[in-house]
Structure formats: structure tokens, C-alpha cells
Design a protein around this motif. Structure first.
Motif, PDB file in Angstrom:
ATOM      1  N   LEU A 183       0.846  -1.194   0.000  1.00 15.57           N
ATOM      2  CA  LEU A 183       0.000   0.000   0.000  1.00 15.57           C
ATOM      3  C   LEU A 183       0.881   1.244   0.000  1.00 15.57           C
ATOM      4  CD1 LEU A 183      -2.763  -0.789   2.624  1.00 15.57           C
ATOM      5  CD2 LEU A 183      -2.993  -0.710   0.146  1.00 15.57           C
ATOM      6  N   SER A 208      -0.896   5.342   3.722  1.00 16.31           N
ATOM      7  CA  SER A 208      -2.026   4.603   4.284  1.00 16.31           C
ATOM      8  C   SER A 208      -1.734   4.073   5.677  1.00 16.31           C
ATOM      9  CB  SER A 208      -2.369   3.405   3.401  1.00 16.31           C
ATOM     10  OG  SER A 208      -2.364   3.780   2.069  1.00 16.31           O
ATOM     11  N   GLU A 236      -4.099 -14.563  -4.255  1.00 12.97           N
ATOM     12  CA  GLU A 236      -5.510 -14.232  -4.116  1.00 12.97           C
ATOM     13  C   GLU A 236      -5.789 -13.590  -2.749  1.00 12.97           C
ATOM     14  OE1 GLU A 236      -9.049 -16.904  -5.766  1.00 12.97           O
ATOM     15  OE2 GLU A 236      -8.250 -17.615  -3.873  1.00 12.97           O
ATOM     16  N   ALA A 267      -4.276 -10.074  -2.711  1.00 15.65           N
ATOM     17  CA  ALA A 267      -5.064  -9.160  -3.552  1.00 15.65           C
ATOM     18  C   ALA A 267      -6.359  -8.779  -2.836  1.00 15.65           C
ATOM     19  CB  ALA A 267      -5.369  -9.816  -4.891  1.00 15.65           C
ATOM     20  N   TYR A 268      -6.943  -9.733  -2.155  1.00 17.85           N
ATOM     21  CA  TYR A 268      -8.194  -9.485  -1.444  1.00 17.85           C
ATOM     22  C   TYR A 268      -7.952  -8.560  -0.247  1.00 17.85           C
ATOM     23  CZ  TYR A 268     -12.595 -10.467   0.929  1.00 17.85           C
ATOM     24  OH  TYR A 268     -13.813 -10.338   1.530  1.00 17.85           O
ATOM     25  N   TRP A 284      -5.413  -6.569   0.390  1.00 12.77           N
ATOM     26  CA  TRP A 284      -4.836  -5.260   0.088  1.00 12.77           C
ATOM     27  C   TRP A 284      -5.580  -4.532  -1.032  1.00 12.77           C
ATOM     28  CZ3 TRP A 284      -1.205  -3.443   3.352  1.00 12.77           C
ATOM     29  CH2 TRP A 284      -0.539  -4.364   4.146  1.00 12.77           C
ATOM     30  N   ARG A 285      -6.648  -5.117  -1.472  1.00 13.74           N
ATOM     31  CA  ARG A 285      -7.502  -4.533  -2.528  1.00 13.74           C
ATOM     32  C   ARG A 285      -6.690  -4.169  -3.779  1.00 13.74           C
ATOM     33  NH1 ARG A 285      -9.186  -1.892   2.014  1.00 13.74           N
ATOM     34  NH2 ARG A 285     -11.052  -2.776   2.945  1.00 13.74           N
ATOM     35  N   LYS A 286      -5.978  -5.142  -4.269  1.00 14.06           N
ATOM     36  CA  LYS A 286      -5.195  -4.944  -5.500  1.00 14.06           C
ATOM     37  C   LYS A 286      -5.792  -5.809  -6.610  1.00 14.06           C
ATOM     38  CE  LYS A 286      -2.157  -2.481  -3.433  1.00 14.06           C
ATOM     39  NZ  LYS A 286      -2.068  -1.051  -3.711  1.00 14.06           N
ATOM     40  N   PRO A 287      -5.719  -5.327  -7.844  1.00 18.53           N
ATOM     41  CA  PRO A 287      -6.146  -6.197  -8.943  1.00 18.53           C
ATOM     42  C   PRO A 287      -5.190  -7.390  -9.070  1.00 18.53           C
ATOM     43  CG  PRO A 287      -5.251  -4.126  -9.786  1.00 18.53           C
ATOM     44  CD  PRO A 287      -5.244  -4.021  -8.294  1.00 18.53           C
ATOM     45  N   MET A 301     -10.554  -7.692  -9.613  1.00 21.32           N
ATOM     46  CA  MET A 301     -10.522  -7.295  -8.207  1.00 21.32           C
ATOM     47  C   MET A 301     -11.132  -8.428  -7.374  1.00 21.32           C
ATOM     48  SD  MET A 301      -9.098  -4.378  -8.133  1.00 21.32           S
ATOM     49  CE  MET A 301      -9.312  -3.916  -6.430  1.00 21.32           C
ATOM     50  N   ALA A 302     -10.596  -8.587  -6.176  1.00 23.95           N
ATOM     51  CA  ALA A 302     -11.149  -9.512  -5.190  1.00 23.95           C
ATOM     52  C   ALA A 302     -11.654 -10.812  -5.809  1.00 23.95           C
ATOM     53  CB  ALA A 302     -12.291  -8.828  -4.438  1.00 23.95           C
TER      54      ALA A 302
END
Ligand code: KG4
Ligand code: ZN
Length: 395
Positions: free
Chosen positions: A74, A78, A113, A116-117, A119-122, A382-383
Motif C-alpha cells: 500500500l 495509508s 488471491e 489481492a483481497y 490489500w484490494r489490489k487487482p 478485483m477480489a
């Protein structure tokens, strides 16, 4: 943009941070934790053992990759405690989704996965073979342009020869991410043949680097030394076939070559045992092994080079790329480059990744992800929960 990429398709746990900008990809970190020492006592990769070790390695490897690249998932703003965090945020997470070992792929995929979930990354799923090809677009890549040309990255149409432990194929690329397989192995992959021949000769695992080293030492010896070493009757007997070299297609076959080595070894052993009275002598005299390694390596190289040049002429490509673990082989690199310069027209580019980027690593996955994302950001999701991995994913 910065990409965190993860590769766990076989027995290397790897994570990398790459930075893509204006069509170039730079490696910021590329951490590879190899399990070779664990698997070599079994003579090959044991999938269950590989998966367990990926579980142990994956988090420390990712952490090291982030740290070495001085980056974080991030933006530092943040975090309340900014001092603790590193600069440069990750924009995208990429992971190998196949082909490979199911249990190994799962560890990388689920880790990616989860990150990404959280840290909200694609998240973008990459084909492993595509990764090998895109190692040729990494900035640390060594490109050998024809002396007359100064072009420093591959251009299209391009022909890629991918030679690894699981794959051997010739792929025509008319543009980025556009693939047409024009030939492939009908049985064993080139790397698999190296590994199996090393096993027959009792040399250990993985066979490619070992055979390559022994053959290199042998090739550097003077003819007189070779004659003394291999003794009277061996020299002329060490001749192997060049399978499918004159076939009117671009397919390969390496399983017969491995069998030819096996029969040759048996024949030499029986002739030796007829001559030798000492039963405690090694079964296959070690003096003859270097000559077998050199001839086997040359047989594989001859077929690969011949077919690649033939295909490059037919499809009138302007770049020839070499990729995959076997691309680390010195003889193949040199002989293909020489053939490109000698047999193709003046402006043809020959490209091969530096040796440590030929075998499995995460930077190559990051490079492929960059080009996919540039072309279509929607290819990243995303997610994504329950992302699909495919052990048999074809290019
Ligand atoms: O691409 P890679 O790391 O994994 C797969 O995707 O399969 O390739 C591993 C293969 C092994 O079969 C190994 O023996 C071979 O690449 N290899 C080599 C060399 N280094 C690795 N083969 C010939 N010469 C080398 N120097
Ligand atoms: Zn590979």
C-alpha cells in the motif's frame, strides 16, 4: 506501474517486484528459493514435497522481494506508522496459473488471491510459458543483435523457441500476446530428455546443468586428450541420432534420443565387461560419460537450431527468441545465435534472457503481466475468490 509477481508452478518458490514503464520492464527484485537440494535425493520433483516447501517459503520470499525492491503493498501514507513502511506502492499482483503441478500452483495462487483481497489490489493470472517468453522483454535481458543492428528489444513478427522441463515448442508471435504454435514435441520435452539422460548416466538431478558442465569441459579438451580419455574403441561408437531433423514439419521428438543413450550405454557396458576381468569396476566407465554428454547435447542442439532456422525463414520473422530452462544451455545459446547471424538476413534480432532468467523465476511472470495489463486492464480482476488455475493451460 509496479507489479508484485509470484511463481510456484514447479519446485522454485519465487516472488519479484518489477516496474513497467513505456513498454519496458525493469526488475526491482527477483527472489528465488530453489528446492533442488530437497528433490535431488529423489531423482526428480516430488509434487507433495514441493507443495509443502512452497507453503514454508512463500511468505518469507514475498517479504524479501518487497524489501529488496524497497516497496510495499500500500502507499506509505495509508499507514499510521510511516517509518515502518517502504516507499513505492504495488499496483498489481500477478501469479502463475498454469501449466505446472497442481499442488504447487495452488500455493502461489491462493497466496496471491489472499493478498489481492486483503490489500484490494487487482490480480492477474499469467500463463507460465508466456512468462518464459516475456523474460525476453526484461530490462536485464541480454540481446544479441546482429552486429549491424542496434535494436535492443525483440520486434514482430517473432519466432520463440521455448525449451523447458515440461515444454518444447516453436511459437510464432505476430504481435504482443499473440501466439501460434507451429510445432511442439510429440513426447518428451528437451529439458526432460536432459534430466532422463543424466539419470541413465548416474549424474544426478537436474540433468541439464550437470550435462552442460560436463559436455563443456569435454568440448574444451584437445583431441589428443579426448582420444586418451575415451580410449581405443569408444570414440566412433558415441554417435546419436538427430530425431525428426528432416521431417517436413516443426515438431520434435526427444524420447527416442534418450532410449538411444540407454542402448548405447548397455552396449558399451557389455563390451567393457567382456574385456574387463575386474568385476568391481564401475558399470559404465566414467571416462566415456563426458563424450556421451557432449554428443547428446549436440544432438539436441542440432535439432533445435535446424528447425528454428527453418521456421524463421518460412515465416520471415525479424526476431528469434530463445526461452525456458534449457535456454540457459551455453551451447544452445551460442549455436543458435551463430546460425541466426549466418543463415538469416542481416537485420534479424536474436534475443535470449540472461541465464538466471531462463529458469523459473517470478520476474518473467511480472513482465508478461505488464504487457497483458497494458493491453487490457480488465484482464486483471478485483477480489477474485476461487480463481481458476489450470495445470494443463496451453499458451
Ligand atoms: O523452465 P524450467 O526452469 O522449468 C520448467 O518450466 O520446466 O526448466 C527446467 C529444465 C530442467 O529440465 C533442467 O534440466 C533444464 O531446464 N536446464 C538445462 C540447463 N539449465 C536448466 N538444460 C540444459 N542446459 C542447462 N544449462
Ligand atoms: Zn518453466
Amino acid at each position: 506501474m509496479r507489479i508484485l509477481s509470484i511463481e510456484t508452478s514447479c519446485d522454485e518458490t519465487s516472488a519479484s517486484v518489477v516496474e513497467g514503464n513505456r513498454g519496458m520492464v525493469k526488475i526491482l527484485s527477483n527472489i528465488i528459493s530453489s528446492q533442488i537440494d530437497i528433490h535431488k535425493k529423489y531423482g526428480g520433483v516430488v509434487p507433495e514435497v514441493a507443495a509443502r516447501n512452497h507453503i514454508l517459503n512463500i511468505v518469507p520470499v514475498i517479504d524479501e522481494a518487497l524489501m529488496a525492491a524497497d516497496t510495499d503493498l500500500l502507499p506509505s501514507a495509508s499507514f499510521p506508522d510511516k517509518g515502518r513502511h517502504r516507499k513505492g506502492a504495488i499496483d498489481l499482483i500477478a501469479v502463475t496459473g498454469g501449466p505446472g503441478l497442481m499442488s504447487s500452483l495452488l500455493i502461489g495462487a491462493q497466496t496471491a488471491e489472499t493478498l489481492a483481497y486483503a490489500w484490494r489490489k487487482p490480480l492477474l493470472v499469467v500463463n507460465h510459458i508466456e512468462g518464459h517468453i516475456y523474460a525476453n522483454w526484461l530490462k536485464q535481458v541480454c540481446v544479441y543483435p546482429n552486429p549491424k543492428s542496434q535494436i535492443s528489444k525483440p520486434e514482430f513478427p517473432a519466432l520463440a523457441l521455448i525449451v523447458s522441463g515440461g515444454h518444447t515448442q516453436l511459437v510464432l508471435m505476430r504481435d504482443h500476446l499473440k501466439y501460434k504454435t507451429i510445432g511442439k514435441t510429440r513426447d518428451d520435452a528437451a529439458g526432460e530428455a536432459f534430466d532422463k539422460v543424466a539419470k541413465i548416466l548416474g549424474l544426478g538431478y537436474p540433468g541439464g546443468p550437470i550435462i552442460s558442465r560436463i559436455a563443456g569441459e569435454y568440448n574444451r579438451m584437445a583431441v589428443r586428450e579426448k582420444m586418451e580419455m575415451a580410449q581405443h574403441f569408444y570414440e566412433n561408437k558415441i554417435k546419436l541420432p538427430r530425431p525428426m531433423i528432416d521431417s517436413d514439419n516443426f515438431d520434435f521428438s526427444f524420447s527416442g534420443l534418450k532410449t538411444a543413450v540407454l542402448y548405447m550405454v548397455r552396449k558399451i557396458e557389455s563390451e567393457v565387461s567382456m574385456l574387463e576381468t575386474d568385476k568391481h569396476k564401475p558399470r559404465l566407465q566414467k571416462d566415456v560419460i563426458p563424450a556421451i554428454c557432449a554428443e547428446f547435447q549436440q544432438a539436441v542442439t542440432d535439432v533445435l537450431v535446424h528447425k528454428t532456422i527453418k521456421a524463421a525463414k518460412k515465416y520471415k520473422v525479424i526476431s528469434v527468441l530463445l526461452a525456458g530452462g534449457v535456454a540457459a544451455n551455453n551451447e544452445l545459446r551460442t549455436q543458435l545465435e551463430e546460425a541466426v547471424v549466418k543463415e538469416l538476413s542481416d537485420n534479424i534480432i536474436f534475443s535470449v534472457p540472461e541465464q538466471k532468467l531462463c529458469t523459473d523465476n517470478a520476474a518473467m511472470v511480472g513482465a508478461a503481466a505488464y504487457y497483458r495489463y497494458e493491453k487490457n486492464p480488465k484482464s486483471a480482476k478485483m477480489a477474485q475468490v476461487g480463481m481458476k488455475i489450470n495445470p494443463n493451460w496451453e499458451l
